[in-house]
Motif scaffolding. Structure first.
Motif, mmCIF file in Angstrom:
data_model
loop_
_atom_site.group_PDB
_atom_site.id
_atom_site.type_symbol
_atom_site.label_atom_id
_atom_site.label_comp_id
_atom_site.label_asym_id
_atom_site.label_seq_id
_atom_site.Cartn_x
_atom_site.Cartn_y
_atom_site.Cartn_z
ATOM 1 N N ASN A 1 -15.005 10.103 20.179
ATOM 2 C CA ASN A 1 -15.155 11.530 20.473
ATOM 3 C C ASN A 1 -13.814 12.242 20.658
ATOM 4 O O ASN A 1 -13.760 13.403 21.042
ATOM 5 C CB ASN A 1 -16.103 11.751 21.662
ATOM 6 C CG ASN A 1 -15.523 11.315 22.997
ATOM 7 O OD1 ASN A 1 -14.319 11.144 23.158
ATOM 8 N ND2 ASN A 1 -16.381 11.140 23.970
ATOM 9 N N GLY A 2 -12.730 11.518 20.386
ATOM 10 C CA GLY A 2 -11.420 12.170 20.388
ATOM 11 C C GLY A 2 -10.790 12.347 21.749
ATOM 12 O O GLY A 2 -9.802 13.063 21.893
ATOM 13 N N SER A 3 -11.329 11.684 22.759
ATOM 14 C CA SER A 3 -10.788 11.852 24.104
ATOM 15 C C SER A 3 -9.451 11.144 24.281
ATOM 16 O O SER A 3 -8.635 11.545 25.093
ATOM 17 C CB SER A 3 -11.758 11.302 25.145
ATOM 18 O OG SER A 3 -12.951 12.032 25.137
ATOM 19 N N GLY B 1 -20.198 14.551 21.821
ATOM 20 C CA GLY B 1 -19.758 13.196 22.135
ATOM 21 C C GLY B 1 -19.169 13.017 23.511
ATOM 22 O O GLY B 1 -18.696 11.943 23.854
ATOM 23 N N GLY B 2 -19.132 14.067 24.315
ATOM 24 C CA GLY B 2 -18.627 13.890 25.670
ATOM 25 C C GLY B 2 -17.243 14.466 25.902
ATOM 26 O O GLY B 2 -16.666 14.307 26.959
ATOM 27 N N ARG B 3 -16.658 15.102 24.903
ATOM 28 C CA ARG B 3 -15.327 15.663 25.104
ATOM 29 C C ARG B 3 -15.376 17.171 24.954
ATOM 30 O O ARG B 3 -15.905 17.689 23.975
ATOM 31 C CB ARG B 3 -14.352 15.101 24.073
ATOM 32 C CG ARG B 3 -12.941 15.599 24.322
ATOM 33 C CD ARG B 3 -12.015 15.179 23.213
ATOM 34 N NE ARG B 3 -10.708 15.770 23.445
ATOM 35 C CZ ARG B 3 -9.900 16.170 22.490
ATOM 36 N NH1 ARG B 3 -10.262 16.032 21.225
ATOM 37 N NH2 ARG B 3 -8.740 16.681 22.778
ATOM 38 N N GLN C 1 -21.725 6.585 26.027
ATOM 39 C CA GLN C 1 -21.209 7.844 25.482
ATOM 40 C C GLN C 1 -22.131 8.423 24.410
ATOM 41 O O GLN C 1 -21.687 9.105 23.506
ATOM 42 C CB GLN C 1 -19.791 7.649 24.889
ATOM 43 C CG GLN C 1 -18.774 7.140 25.882
ATOM 44 C CD GLN C 1 -18.493 8.144 26.988
ATOM 45 O OE1 GLN C 1 -18.382 9.325 26.743
ATOM 46 N NE2 GLN C 1 -18.393 7.675 28.208
ATOM 47 N N TRP D 1 -14.797 6.604 23.567
ATOM 48 C CA TRP D 1 -13.800 7.633 23.855
ATOM 49 C C TRP D 1 -12.868 7.881 22.672
ATOM 50 O O TRP D 1 -12.368 8.988 22.499
ATOM 51 C CB TRP D 1 -13.003 7.245 25.101
ATOM 52 C CG TRP D 1 -13.804 7.371 26.363
ATOM 53 C CD1 TRP D 1 -14.925 8.130 26.523
ATOM 54 C CD2 TRP D 1 -13.566 6.732 27.615
ATOM 55 N NE1 TRP D 1 -15.388 8.007 27.810
ATOM 56 C CE2 TRP D 1 -14.574 7.164 28.505
ATOM 57 C CE3 TRP D 1 -12.590 5.851 28.091
ATOM 58 C CZ2 TRP D 1 -14.636 6.725 29.826
ATOM 59 C CZ3 TRP D 1 -12.658 5.435 29.413
ATOM 60 C CH2 TRP D 1 -13.660 5.863 30.262
#
Lengths: 415, 377
Positions: A116-118, B63-65, B322, A113
């Motif tokens: 990916n920048g979340s 990437g999931g975002r 992820q 996370w």
């Protein structure tokens, strides 16, 4: 906000939501943009949502009470949501651009996370940053940035069945402090089908021996060293304990985890974390036990596990979220959590208070001084899973062969 | 169709014969499009779009975002597919292991459940059977129960000290610790020794031939029993419907011709069941290649990854690791496998529809016709 303008905003959101439903992909980016703009506005009153993966009613009630107390104090509305599958719910939130503001994040999830920048790297904004155990701060540091505040943590220790201990003629002076002593008491405690020592068939338990031998999968300078000599020594020692019949994997005993093997009296000692005390109280109240620090090999060593309070990069109200996390990680609040659902506070200032409140748990919190984190870089979880799948057959396998294979896999992810 | 044409004709002068075929946009086609538009919209939004999205994710580094179609998501070509299908890295080995596990699962479940459901259908189709309704319900019952509930039940039944092992112990058999036992059945039959050196080298997907030949693990065997138990009821229903469609006259006619029970089954009933058989085999194969919920609830792929399936691996790669591109790539490879197996099955079974004879049969027919004609001369 003026009532009519708020209504207009609600209508706009509804339109946006229906648009994103119809066009799926297209809607995401626009809604996440609106979230970022409102998030940067200072002192806004947007409600804060907290997503937790609860261990039970005790934890849910306690976290809800704490968040409600902060909400009254700050005047920002807040809501706690209990996830049934936290990772999946959080992932959907991140992908949809509308994540919950604050959420539990495990060390395993952090890398993915953060990459990916979340997640927002807000650790440095915390006033009590220096109070956290350094080992926990490093667990939540990715790419040089301290991402999130450690919520609490757990360490592994040796849990001993006191009745069996006495029955075998052992006293307090016999609590093992070296590998040889551990092997000796395990032998004495083995009787019939019952083994002296049990642990789960996974790096998450067996890894303590690697830490004690002075090894670990990753060296202090960040290189892969799975097949280093200390690790081979550790697995060889574990293999010998098992082939001698004095130790066994909990799964081989027919138990789901160490605590079950211990509670059902299949083993006299287990290597488990502090969560075992909750299970003993609720499921196996008739079993008396005591906790000791793990014996040392070349050095003292154990493993620690922790979660943090992650804040989403797309959160509606980041300022309030950081304030909430500061509130939740204060010494007093953490001691309340410790009392309510048995976790160990992540701040050093709470250590003494915790020891006073929980004298039997002292060996667990003492472990914080020498505990290792398991590797958590992207792909490491897969490597550990592969290692675990090999470990199940340790009794008939060559420890070095297992570690050599792990080294190859690990080098691919450490880079 | 005829009624619509009649209505149109009744309303006005009939269109010129030529204009009928022209793909013009008249009122009739407009109405047609209007009527199918809700379905098209729903299929588009909930099927085509997600599939297209997944296809894009499988060739991107998303990437999931945020949105996969947003900025900052790059095309990486076949990289994700190469990770899964090529090389000897962990990703390829995991995929190879998943394929091996699932292949044994399919090879055992599909024939067993088809045979069992056919047998059950015959039994409950018997006119002489008393309490037919009860048995039909009883056999169908596992199919309507949620697979999660059955999995939990199975975990209890097959635990080390569970009911199954208790029954085995009456026969002095020491039952295995089912869901914790990673040993392969074929390895066990061979005596459980170490791999012969010739088979120990890494082969396809980095998995050694010895590992490919391991057979389903003891844990997977428990899942195989469960799949046979739960799905046989559904397929029994399909066979039952087909059996009742055949009718008694056919059977009686065969009886008059002096066919034995076995001959009636083998030469009369079974050929007439062929379309149903094809349906059952195809549905069974698709279902078994996609097995996910039992693994997710029951074992999470353990012990020692012997119950990991491609569907579960795809979930794990995407949601846990992820690694969304890899997860989507695995899903598409799985799709390709299912299509390939279905086509293969179609070829092996000949044509599904007995009304259309298979190629070899058609050739034989033609030959016979020729012989008859030549004989007539």
């Amino acid at each position: 906000m003026h009532p009519s303008s708020r209504r207009a905003a609600t209508a706009a959101i509804a339109v946006l939501a229906s648009f994103s439903l119809a066009a799926c992909g297209g809607g995401f980016s626009s809604s996440s943009q609106s979230a970022t703009t409102s998030g940067s506005a200072s002192a806004n009153q947007n409600p804060v949502t907290v997503l937790i993966g609860s261990s039970g009613d005790a934890e849910t009630t306690s976290v809800k009470a704490a968040v409600a107390a902060w909400s009254t104090k700050s005047g920002v509305p807040a809501e706690v949501k209990v996830a049934s599958d936290l990772v999946q719910q959080a992932t959907q939130g991140f992908a949809g651009g509308k994540p919950d503001d604050v959420l539990y994040v495990s060390t395993d999830q952090l890398t993915g996370w953060a990459k990916n920048g979340s997640l927002e790297a807000y650790g440095d904004q915390l006033a009590n940053k220096g109070d956290f155990y350094p080992g926990l701060v490093s667990a939540f540091t990715y790419d040089g940035k301290f991402y999130c505040a450690p919520k609490d943590f757990s360490t592994l220790a040796l849990v001993i069945n006191t009745a069996m201990w006495k029955e075998a003629g052992l006293t307090d002076a016999d609590v093992p402090t070296t590998w040889d002593q551990l092997a000796a008491v395990a032998k004495k405690l083995t009787k019939g089908k019952r083994v002296g020592l049990a642990f789960g068939p996974e790096l998450q338990r067996v890894g303590v021996f690697m830490a004690q031998a002075g090894g670990g999968l990753i060296s202090s300078d960040g290189k892969a060293q799975a097949n280093a000599q200390p690790n081979i020594d550790a697995l060889t020692y574990v293999k010998k304990l098992m082939t001698d019949g004095n130790a066994a994997f909990s799964s081989d005993l027919g138990a789901g985890w160490g605590g079950e093997a211990f509670g059902k009296k299949m083993a006299a000692m287990v290597i488990e974390g502090n969560w075992i005390t909750g299970a003993m109280k609720s499921t196996y109240p008739g079993v008396d036990y005591k906790v000791a620090e793990l014996p040392a090999g070349a050095q003292k060593g154990t493993l620690q596990y922790t979660n943090c309070w992650g804040i989403s990069a797309d959160a509606d109200n980041k300022t309030a979220a950081v304030d909430l996390v500061s509130f939740l990680t204060t010494k007093d609040q953490q001691l309340t959590f410790a009392k309510d659902f048995g976790v160990m506070p992540s701040v050093q200032s709470a250590t003494d208070g915790y020891k006073t409140d929980n004298p039997t748990m002292v060996p667990f919190i003492n472990g914080a001084a020498y505990a290792q984190n398991l590797p958590a870089m992207a792909g490491a979880a897969d490597v550990i899973k592969e290692f675990n799948s090999q470990l199940a057959g340790l009794k008939s396998k060559d420890p070095k062969a297992i570690l050599d294979a792990t080294q190859t896999d690990l080098q691919a992810v450490v880079g | 169709m005829t009624t619509t044409e009649e209505m149109v004709r009744a309303r006005g002068p009939a269109p010129a014969p030529g204009s009928r075929r022209r793909p013009g946009f008249n009122r009739q086609t407009a109405a047609g499009w209007l009527f199918v538009s809700p379905t098209l919209l729903i299929l588009g939004v909930f099927m085509l779009l997600p599939v297209a999205m997944a296809a894009w994710v499988s060739v991107s580094d998303w990437g999931g975002r945020g949105s996969p179609w947003g900025s900052g998501v790059n095309f990486v070509g076949t990289q994700n597919y190469a990770d899964v299908l090529g090389g000897r890295g962990l990703a390829a080995r995991d995929f190879g292991t998943a394929i091996r596990n699932n292949l044994y699962y399919v090879l055992l479940v599909v024939p067993l459940q088809t045979a069992l459901s056919l047998t059950l259908a015959f039994l409950v189709n018997k006119r002489a059977l008393r309490g037919k309704g009860f048995f039909r319900t009883a056999f169908y019952f596992p199919s309507v129960t949620s697979s999660v509930a059955i999995t939990v039940l199975w975990l209890f039944l097959f635990s080390a000290s569970g009911a199954v092992n208790a029954v085995l112990s009456w026969f002095s058999i020491q039952g295995p610790n089912w869901f914790q036992d990673p040993r392969g059945l074929i390895h066990l039959m061979l005596g459980g020794g170490a791999a012969p050196p010739a088979l120990a080298q890494p082969g396809l997907f980095g998995i050694s031939a010895w590992e490919w030949l391991a057979g389903p693990s003891v844990a997977m065997t428990a899942f195989i029993f469960m799949a046979v138990f739960t799905t046989s009821g559904t397929f029994m229903l399909l066979f039952l419907a087909a059996l009742q469609a055949i009718g008694e006259e056919t059977d009686e006619a065969a009886m008059v011709d002096g066919a034995s029970t076995w001959q009636r089954f083998w030469y009369v009933t079974l050929p007439m069941l062929r379309p149903t058989l094809f349906t059952v085999l195809t549905l069974g194969m698709i279902g078994t290649w996609q097995v996910f919920d039992q693994i997710y609830t029951g074992s999470h792929g353990g012990p020692s990854k012997t119950t990991v399936t491609p569907a579960y691996l795809s979930y794990e790669a995407a949601f846990i690791a992820q690694d969304w591109g890899r997860g989507a790539a695995i899903a598409f490879v799985l799709f390709a496998i299912i299509v390939a197996f279905t086509l293969l099955q179609r070829t092996v079974l000949g044509q599904a529809d007995p009304a259309l004879p298979s190629r070899s049969q058609a050739r034989a027919d033609r030959k016979r016709q020729l012989e008859v004609r030549n004989g007539a001369k």
